[in-house]
Scaffold this motif. Structure first.
Motif, PDB file in Angstrom:
ATOM      1  N   LYS A 176       5.387  -0.490  -8.327  1.00  6.12           N
ATOM      2  CA  LYS A 176       5.078  -0.949  -6.969  1.00  6.12           C
ATOM      3  C   LYS A 176       6.236  -0.746  -5.993  1.00  6.12           C
ATOM      4  O   LYS A 176       6.029  -0.427  -4.825  1.00  6.12           O
ATOM      5  CB  LYS A 176       4.676  -2.429  -6.989  1.00  6.12           C
ATOM      6  N   SER A 177       7.448  -0.916  -6.486  1.00  4.89           N
ATOM      7  CA  SER A 177       8.604  -0.776  -5.598  1.00  4.89           C
ATOM      8  C   SER A 177       9.063   0.675  -5.453  1.00  4.89           C
ATOM      9  O   SER A 177      10.020   0.956  -4.739  1.00  4.89           O
ATOM     10  CB  SER A 177       9.761  -1.628  -6.122  1.00  4.89           C
ATOM     11  N   LEU A 178       8.375   1.581  -6.141  1.00  2.00           N
ATOM     12  CA  LEU A 178       8.709   3.012  -6.101  1.00  2.00           C
ATOM     13  C   LEU A 178      10.157   3.260  -6.549  1.00  2.00           C
ATOM     14  O   LEU A 178      10.842   4.152  -6.030  1.00  2.00           O
ATOM     15  CB  LEU A 178       8.491   3.591  -4.698  1.00  2.00           C
TER      16      LEU A 178
ATOM     17  N   PHE B   7      10.401   9.532 -18.426  1.00  2.00           N
ATOM     18  CA  PHE B   7      10.699   8.354 -17.619  1.00  2.00           C
ATOM     19  C   PHE B   7      11.817   8.661 -16.629  1.00  2.00           C
ATOM     20  O   PHE B   7      12.834   9.265 -16.992  1.00  2.00           O
ATOM     21  CB  PHE B   7      11.092   7.179 -18.514  1.00  2.00           C
ATOM     22  N   ILE B   8      11.639   8.229 -15.394  1.00  2.00           N
ATOM     23  CA  ILE B   8      12.597   8.513 -14.332  1.00  2.00           C
ATOM     24  C   ILE B   8      12.886   7.248 -13.539  1.00  2.00           C
ATOM     25  O   ILE B   8      12.108   6.294 -13.582  1.00  2.00           O
ATOM     26  CB  ILE B   8      12.085   9.628 -13.397  1.00  2.00           C
ATOM     27  N   GLU B   9      14.019   7.253 -12.827  1.00  2.00           N
ATOM     28  CA  GLU B   9      14.414   6.079 -12.054  1.00  2.00           C
ATOM     29  C   GLU B   9      15.149   6.518 -10.794  1.00  2.00           C
ATOM     30  O   GLU B   9      15.887   7.511 -10.800  1.00  2.00           O
ATOM     31  CB  GLU B   9      15.312   5.181 -12.895  1.00  2.00           C
ATOM     32  N   LYS B  10      14.948   5.769  -9.722  1.00  2.00           N
ATOM     33  CA  LYS B  10      15.627   6.045  -8.463  1.00  2.00           C
ATOM     34  C   LYS B  10      16.955   5.285  -8.438  1.00  2.00           C
ATOM     35  O   LYS B  10      16.980   4.059  -8.498  1.00  2.00           O
ATOM     36  CB  LYS B  10      14.754   5.629  -7.283  1.00  2.00           C
TER      37      LYS B  10
ATOM     38  N   ALA C 298       0.826  -1.209   0.000  1.00  2.00           N
ATOM     39  CA  ALA C 298       0.000   0.000   0.000  1.00  2.00           C
ATOM     40  C   ALA C 298       0.856   1.253   0.000  1.00  2.00           C
ATOM     41  O   ALA C 298       0.346   2.356   0.055  1.00  2.00           O
ATOM     42  CB  ALA C 298      -0.920   0.003   1.224  1.00  2.00           C
ATOM     43  N   GLN C 299       2.194   1.065  -0.020  1.00  2.00           N
ATOM     44  CA  GLN C 299       3.071   2.220   0.028  1.00  2.00           C
ATOM     45  C   GLN C 299       2.818   3.112  -1.187  1.00  2.00           C
ATOM     46  O   GLN C 299       2.520   2.638  -2.273  1.00  2.00           O
ATOM     47  CB  GLN C 299       4.532   1.783   0.079  1.00  2.00           C
TER      48      GLN C 299
END
Length: 251
Positions: free
Chosen positions: A206-208, A229-232, A16-17
């Motif tokens: 889902k994993s943010l 598009f972006i990525e952590k 639910a994060q």
């Protein structure tokens, strides 16, 4: 029994994060500046190492290598040296000159425009997915700067199905790096202005760890719009690539 309930609680919380709007806005603030650095409408695109600089450098070097006329070859070499000096000087110029970006005071919820088929329907999306997959896994038509993988296709689908709401912001909240954001009441002229239009809400996996939002801006055809598009990476959000929205909306 208590242990099982506790485990289920943790399981539900983990799935639910979500990212609150303040964090979403901060992510857009950082990554939009990176996107602008690679946009041909931004003077920062010609800083050494930037996309525009590398493309211009490649073009000049190819021209020199292929030119047979010695006088024209010398002119191109002179142009290459001047461009190199210009790129170096930009570093100091941008220390004191901010680039104005004209933008709306609202971060909009993307409203998918139905093309020849409604991609909100699962069966239609599956067909479109197969067509788009070539770009994201093989990039044969070089629509992306690199191969970014099919994970971002799932985020496009999340945008197509998005049910979020528009959010009014203060433009100054997005000021970052070389950029300051202004409204459309002032003329946009010269090298230190970018005539953008709208920014759209972000969605995340889902994993943010990956995300996608949209940006629209003025172009030769009127208004153009792209998925961003972006990525952590190492706990910091980075711009990855962009993709024209019409390639999806017209399917």
């Amino acid at each position: 029994m208590k242990f099982i309930l506790f485990f289920l609680f943790l399981f539900n919380v983990s799935f639910a994060q979500s990212i609150d709007f303040e964090t979403e806005k901060s992510i857009i603030k950082e990554t939009f500046a990176e996107y602008l650095n690679s946009n041909p409408n931004s003077i920062a695109n010609y800083l050494k190492g930037s996309k525009g600089h590398e493309l211009a450098l490649f073009g000049l070097k190819m021209g020199i290598a292929m030119e047979e006329d010695e006088a024209k070859k010398n002119d191109l070499k002179k142009g290459l040296n001047e461009f190199d000096t210009f790129s170096d000087s930009l570093v100091d110029v941008l220390k004191t000159n901010k680039i104005s970006v004209q933008i709306s005071d609202t971060i909009f919820a993307y409203k998918y425009t139905i093309g020849s088929s409604n991609l909100q329907k699962k069966e239609n999306w599956q067909g479109a997915y197969e067509m788009l997959l070539d770009d994201f896994e093989k990039n044969h038509l070089v629509r992306l700067d690199t191969i970014i993988g099919e994970d971002y296709l799932d985020l496009i689908k999340k945008q197509i199905d998005y049910k979020g709401t528009d959010k009014i912001i203060s433009r100054e909240e997005l000021n970052h790096s070389y950029y300051q954001y202004t409204d459309f009441s002032k003329p946009c002229e010269g090298d230190f202005c970018v005539k953008a239009s709208k920014i759209y809400r972000a969605v995340f996996n889902k994993s943010l760890s990956k995300g996608c939002y949209l940006v629209s801006f003025y172009c030769r055809n009127g208004i153009c719009r792209s998925f961003i598009f972006i990525e952590k990476v190492n706990n910091q959000w980075k711009y990855v690539d962009d993709y024209p929205s019409w390639l999806v909306e017209e399917l």
